[in-house]
Design an enzyme around this catalytic site. Sequence first.
Site, PDB file in Angstrom:
ATOM      1  N   MET A 140     -12.115   4.163  -0.801  1.00 19.03           N
ATOM      2  CA  MET A 140     -12.886   4.533   0.380  1.00 19.03           C
ATOM      3  C   MET A 140     -13.717   5.572   0.596  1.00 19.03           C
ATOM      4  O   MET A 140     -12.795   6.582   1.381  1.00 19.03           O
ATOM      5  CB  MET A 140     -11.916   4.694   1.631  1.00 19.03           C
ATOM      6  CG  MET A 140     -11.257   3.147   2.252  1.00 19.03           C
ATOM      7  SD  MET A 140      -9.761   3.044   3.372  1.00 19.03           S
ATOM      8  CE  MET A 140      -8.276   3.415   1.760  1.00 19.03           C
ATOM      9  N   MET A 176      -9.536   8.209  -0.167  1.00 18.16           N
ATOM     10  CA  MET A 176     -10.301   8.393   0.606  1.00 18.16           C
ATOM     11  C   MET A 176     -10.441   9.588   0.553  1.00 18.16           C
ATOM     12  O   MET A 176      -9.746  10.712   0.390  1.00 18.16           O
ATOM     13  CB  MET A 176      -9.205   8.339   1.445  1.00 18.16           C
ATOM     14  CG  MET A 176      -8.820   7.310   2.468  1.00 18.16           C
ATOM     15  SD  MET A 176      -7.908   7.145   3.842  1.00 18.16           S
ATOM     16  CE  MET A 176      -7.134   5.697   4.063  1.00 18.16           C
ATOM     17  N   MET A 217     -11.074  -6.051   5.378  1.00 16.73           N
ATOM     18  CA  MET A 217     -10.690  -4.634   6.014  1.00 16.73           C
ATOM     19  C   MET A 217     -10.105  -5.225   7.617  1.00 16.73           C
ATOM     20  O   MET A 217     -11.227  -6.259   8.461  1.00 16.73           O
ATOM     21  CB  MET A 217     -11.510  -3.673   6.868  1.00 16.73           C
ATOM     22  CG  MET A 217     -11.477  -3.043   5.238  1.00 16.73           C
ATOM     23  SD  MET A 217     -10.047  -2.828   4.446  1.00 16.73           S
ATOM     24  CE  MET A 217      -9.542  -1.508   5.562  1.00 16.73           C
ATOM     25  N   ASP A 275      -6.582  -5.969   4.374  1.00 20.85           N
ATOM     26  CA  ASP A 275      -5.793  -5.024   4.929  1.00 20.85           C
ATOM     27  C   ASP A 275      -6.422  -4.045   5.961  1.00 20.85           C
ATOM     28  O   ASP A 275      -7.157  -3.886   5.876  1.00 20.85           O
ATOM     29  CB  ASP A 275      -6.660  -3.892   3.935  1.00 20.85           C
ATOM     30  CG  ASP A 275      -6.675  -3.264   3.162  1.00 20.85           C
ATOM     31  OD1 ASP A 275      -4.870  -2.334   3.542  1.00 20.85           O
ATOM     32  OD2 ASP A 275      -6.803  -1.719   2.460  1.00 20.85           O
ATOM     33  N   SER A 319       1.504  -1.114  -0.280  1.00 16.82           N
ATOM     34  CA  SER A 319       0.333   0.151  -0.064  1.00 16.82           C
ATOM     35  C   SER A 319       0.990   1.600  -0.257  1.00 16.82           C
ATOM     36  O   SER A 319       1.785   1.082   1.111  1.00 16.82           O
ATOM     37  CB  SER A 319      -0.789   0.068   1.208  1.00 16.82           C
ATOM     38  OG  SER A 319      -1.449   1.284   1.178  1.00 16.82           O
ATOM     39  N   HIS A 362      -1.007  -1.324  -4.585  1.00 15.13           N
ATOM     40  CA  HIS A 362      -2.262  -1.735  -3.730  1.00 15.13           C
ATOM     41  C   HIS A 362      -2.646   0.402  -3.437  1.00 15.13           C
ATOM     42  O   HIS A 362      -2.020   1.277  -2.860  1.00 15.13           O
ATOM     43  CB  HIS A 362      -2.528  -2.308  -2.202  1.00 15.13           C
ATOM     44  CG  HIS A 362      -3.898  -1.513  -1.563  1.00 15.13           C
ATOM     45  ND1 HIS A 362      -4.877  -2.219  -1.484  1.00 15.13           N
ATOM     46  CD2 HIS A 362      -4.450  -0.479  -1.017  1.00 15.13           C
ATOM     47  CE1 HIS A 362      -5.816  -1.681  -1.176  1.00 15.13           C
ATOM     48  NE2 HIS A 362      -5.467  -1.032  -0.342  1.00 15.13           N
ATOM     49  N   HIS A 371      -8.314   1.386  -3.920  1.00 11.18           N
ATOM     50  CA  HIS A 371      -9.051   0.531  -3.129  1.00 11.18           C
ATOM     51  C   HIS A 371      -9.640   2.659  -2.340  1.00 11.18           C
ATOM     52  O   HIS A 371      -9.517   3.247  -2.193  1.00 11.18           O
ATOM     53  CB  HIS A 371      -8.726   0.363  -1.651  1.00 11.18           C
ATOM     54  CG  HIS A 371      -9.277  -0.093  -0.304  1.00 11.18           C
ATOM     55  ND1 HIS A 371      -8.378  -0.585   1.012  1.00 11.18           N
ATOM     56  CD2 HIS A 371     -10.617   0.161  -0.262  1.00 11.18           C
ATOM     57  CE1 HIS A 371      -9.602  -0.162   1.501  1.00 11.18           C
ATOM     58  NE2 HIS A 371     -10.597  -0.300   1.234  1.00 11.18           N
ATOM     59  N   ASP A 402      -4.492   3.436  -1.972  1.00 13.07           N
ATOM     60  CA  ASP A 402      -5.862   4.043  -0.983  1.00 13.07           C
ATOM     61  C   ASP A 402      -6.423   5.754  -1.666  1.00 13.07           C
ATOM     62  O   ASP A 402      -6.096   6.526  -1.004  1.00 13.07           O
ATOM     63  CB  ASP A 402      -5.439   4.234   0.377  1.00 13.07           C
ATOM     64  CG  ASP A 402      -5.082   2.441   0.330  1.00 13.07           C
ATOM     65  OD1 ASP A 402      -5.966   1.952   0.642  1.00 13.07           O
ATOM     66  OD2 ASP A 402      -3.879   2.299   1.166  1.00 13.07           O
TER      67      ASP A 402
END
Length: 217
Positions: free
Chosen positions: A67, A36, A136, A174, A7, A32, A65, A34
């Site tokens: 979020m 957000m 998660m 994760d 990540s 990966h 991913h 992330d």
Amino acid sequence: MKKIAPSILSADYSKLGEEISAVASAGADYIHIDVMDGHFVQNITIGPLIVKAVKGITDTPLDVHLMILNPDNYLQAFADAGADIISVHIEATAHIDRTVQRIKELGARPCIAINPGTSLTLLYDILPQVDMVLVMTVNPGFGGQSYIQSCTDKIRRLRDYCAKMGYPVEIEVDGGITPDNIKDASDAGADIFVAGSAIFKQPDYNAVISLLKQNAS
Ligand code: DX5
Ligand code: ZN
């Protein structure tokens, strides 16, 4: 073969290109990323511009991913930017079936992410439509948190359910994954392991990715 997805949340963004090349040549199976939004989770990170830039410098598949709330509004942008896998949270969209179909139409692989406190039963009717679930193992929003032990049982229950139903689902985990706990998650049935701080806080990415793979198998 178990897979490792570093990540980049814990990477050094002042030299992101070098960081990505380094983990890719150290054996990363996915990168990966992330995303957000400051709403679904407290933190704000990156958007499609960075995904596009990362796509331009590596052949390693991008595992994006999301979020974010209302993920449908951004699926096209992330697919166009080069996301190979797009994970959406079951908690973040009211119409998961439509979201999954849209990701497929856009040519990406859909994955459903689920928070530690959300029941697996919410996944049951969508599981036939996907071949990947992201469990998660921390509450999302930040890197460097500790693995929540009760999630090991959740991984096992999901693995057992998929086996019972005959669903060929890959399970990704994760949050808080380290060389010390990866075996527990692996034995419970996880196939793909996201690791941020456990990799990027080490000086030798080759050594830590090899150790993670070795301990997972
Ligand atoms: C947490 C993110 C994770 C995070 C993992 O919300 O989804 O991908 O980067 O970081 P570590 O491995 O440090 O827990
Ligand atoms: Zn993540």
